[in-house]
Design an enzyme around this catalytic site. Sequence first.
Site, PDB file in Angstrom:
ATOM      1  N   ASP A 131      -2.346  -6.860  -7.700  1.00 16.70           N
ATOM      2  CA  ASP A 131      -3.732  -7.058  -8.175  1.00 16.70           C
ATOM      3  C   ASP A 131      -3.764  -7.004  -9.708  1.00 16.70           C
ATOM      4  OD1 ASP A 131      -6.865  -5.371  -7.214  1.00 16.70           O
ATOM      5  OD2 ASP A 131      -6.450  -7.389  -7.961  1.00 16.70           O
ATOM      6  N   SER A 136      -0.565  -4.691   1.647  1.00 18.40           N
ATOM      7  CA  SER A 136      -0.740  -3.310   2.113  1.00 18.40           C
ATOM      8  C   SER A 136       0.513  -2.442   2.125  1.00 18.40           C
ATOM      9  CB  SER A 136      -1.369  -3.264   3.530  1.00 18.40           C
ATOM     10  OG  SER A 136      -2.765  -3.430   3.440  1.00 18.40           O
TER      11      SER A 136
HETATM   12  N1  APR Z   1       4.453 -10.196  -7.326  1.00 18.76           N
HETATM   13  C1  APR Z   1       4.718 -10.034  -6.005  1.00 18.76           C
HETATM   14  N2  APR Z   1       4.621  -8.846  -5.369  1.00 18.76           N
HETATM   15  C2  APR Z   1       4.245  -7.776  -6.120  1.00 18.76           C
HETATM   16  C3  APR Z   1       3.946  -7.871  -7.499  1.00 18.76           C
HETATM   17  C4  APR Z   1       4.070  -9.152  -8.104  1.00 18.76           C
HETATM   18  N3  APR Z   1       3.810  -9.342  -9.400  1.00 18.76           N
HETATM   19  N4  APR Z   1       3.599  -6.622  -7.950  1.00 18.76           N
HETATM   20  C5  APR Z   1       3.695  -5.792  -6.892  1.00 18.76           C
HETATM   21  N5  APR Z   1       4.097  -6.472  -5.795  1.00 18.76           N
HETATM   22  C6  APR Z   1       4.362  -5.988  -4.437  1.00 18.76           C
HETATM   23  C7  APR Z   1       4.596  -4.526  -4.272  1.00 18.76           C
HETATM   24  O1  APR Z   1       5.932  -4.190  -4.656  1.00 18.76           O
HETATM   25  C8  APR Z   1       4.393  -4.400  -2.770  1.00 18.76           C
HETATM   26  O2  APR Z   1       5.560  -4.811  -2.083  1.00 18.76           O
HETATM   27  O3  APR Z   1       3.207  -6.246  -3.645  1.00 18.76           O
HETATM   28  C9  APR Z   1       3.270  -5.417  -2.484  1.00 18.76           C
HETATM   29  C10 APR Z   1       1.889  -4.817  -2.272  1.00 18.76           C
HETATM   30  O4  APR Z   1       1.736  -3.704  -3.130  1.00 18.76           O
HETATM   31  P1  APR Z   1       0.340  -3.415  -3.905  1.00 18.76           P
HETATM   32  O5  APR Z   1       0.189  -4.373  -4.995  1.00 18.76           O
HETATM   33  O6  APR Z   1       0.343  -1.964  -4.216  1.00 18.76           O
HETATM   34  O7  APR Z   1      -0.789  -3.754  -2.828  1.00 18.76           O
HETATM   35  P2  APR Z   1      -1.329  -2.916  -1.582  1.00 18.76           P
HETATM   36  O8  APR Z   1      -0.294  -2.043  -0.980  1.00 18.76           O
HETATM   37  O9  APR Z   1      -2.005  -3.958  -0.717  1.00 18.76           O
HETATM   38  O10 APR Z   1      -2.433  -1.967  -2.218  1.00 18.76           O
HETATM   39  C11 APR Z   1      -3.586  -2.561  -2.750  1.00 18.76           C
HETATM   40  O11 APR Z   1      -3.311  -1.438  -4.829  1.00 18.76           O
HETATM   41  O12 APR Z   1      -3.094  -2.580  -6.787  1.00 18.76           O
HETATM   42  C12 APR Z   1      -3.991  -1.886  -6.011  1.00 18.76           C
HETATM   43  O13 APR Z   1      -6.115  -2.882  -6.491  1.00 18.76           O
HETATM   44  C13 APR Z   1      -5.093  -2.791  -5.524  1.00 18.76           C
HETATM   45  O14 APR Z   1      -6.334  -0.987  -4.617  1.00 18.76           O
HETATM   46  C14 APR Z   1      -5.510  -2.079  -4.281  1.00 18.76           C
HETATM   47  C15 APR Z   1      -4.189  -1.570  -3.719  1.00 18.76           C
END
Ligand code: APR
Length: 187
Positions: free
Chosen positions: A42, A125
């Site tokens: 995000d 997630s």
């Molecule tokens: N590109 C691809 N994948 C990514 C990237 C990127 N630039 N950055 C992180 N990831 C991966 C993480 O390593 C993980 O495997 O995306 C996956 C999901 O992780 P999160 O981003 O933490 O998402 P999620 O687990 O769905 O949690 C969502 O986190 O960032 C906050 O605002 C968001 O509150 C929400 C929560």
Amino acid sequence: MLGLRHYRGTAIDLFLGDITSFVCDVMVNAANASLQGGGGVDGAIHREGGPDILLECAKFGSCAPGQSVITGAGKLPAKKLLHAVGPIWKGGEHQEAELLGSAYLSCLKTAAELKLLHIAFPSISTGAYRFPLEQASMLAMQTVKGFCEEKPEALRRVTWVLFDSETYKAYQKALFASFPETEGDES
Ligand code: APR
């Protein structure tokens, strides 16, 4: 480390890297219900995509877990951006599996309706939301498989862009378990 399958007219593949630089028709963000940005993917999407995305998100107010909203993609290499809200893992007795499947399905349906034929997903997630990786990756693949059976050829390509090799390997295992190898596939 290629992971590629073809199923009912749709290519399903994996890519190890940063989703914000992955060229596709529609990119999926792992957002939160507030749609006001955050960390992880995000944070990266809003950082690289620019401020217009947040302004557009604000029009929706919020988005329930298991749902998604669509905005422009700003400076990202995509036509559109889908902000999908996955469930926060609370032990598995709070509809987490249903909500994760619903988040993926919501994106697949919108992409097909808008003819955005190449969709790129992160691992929704399994980061901050702590959904167990093996279960999430299998659920993700089974959701795409069910969609392809219901709507063959509706999408040309579904790609997971995975940020680390552990996540990549989990999705590769789920891909191979969910989709039998057919002529011309690579593993
Ligand atoms: N590109 C691809 N994948 C990514 C990237 C990127 N630039 N950055 C992180 N990831 C991966 C993480 O390593 C993980 O495997 O995306 C996956 C999901 O992780 P999160 O981003 O933490 O998402 P999620 O687990 O769905 O949690 C969502 O986190 O960032 C906050 O605002 C968001 O509150 C929400 C929560």
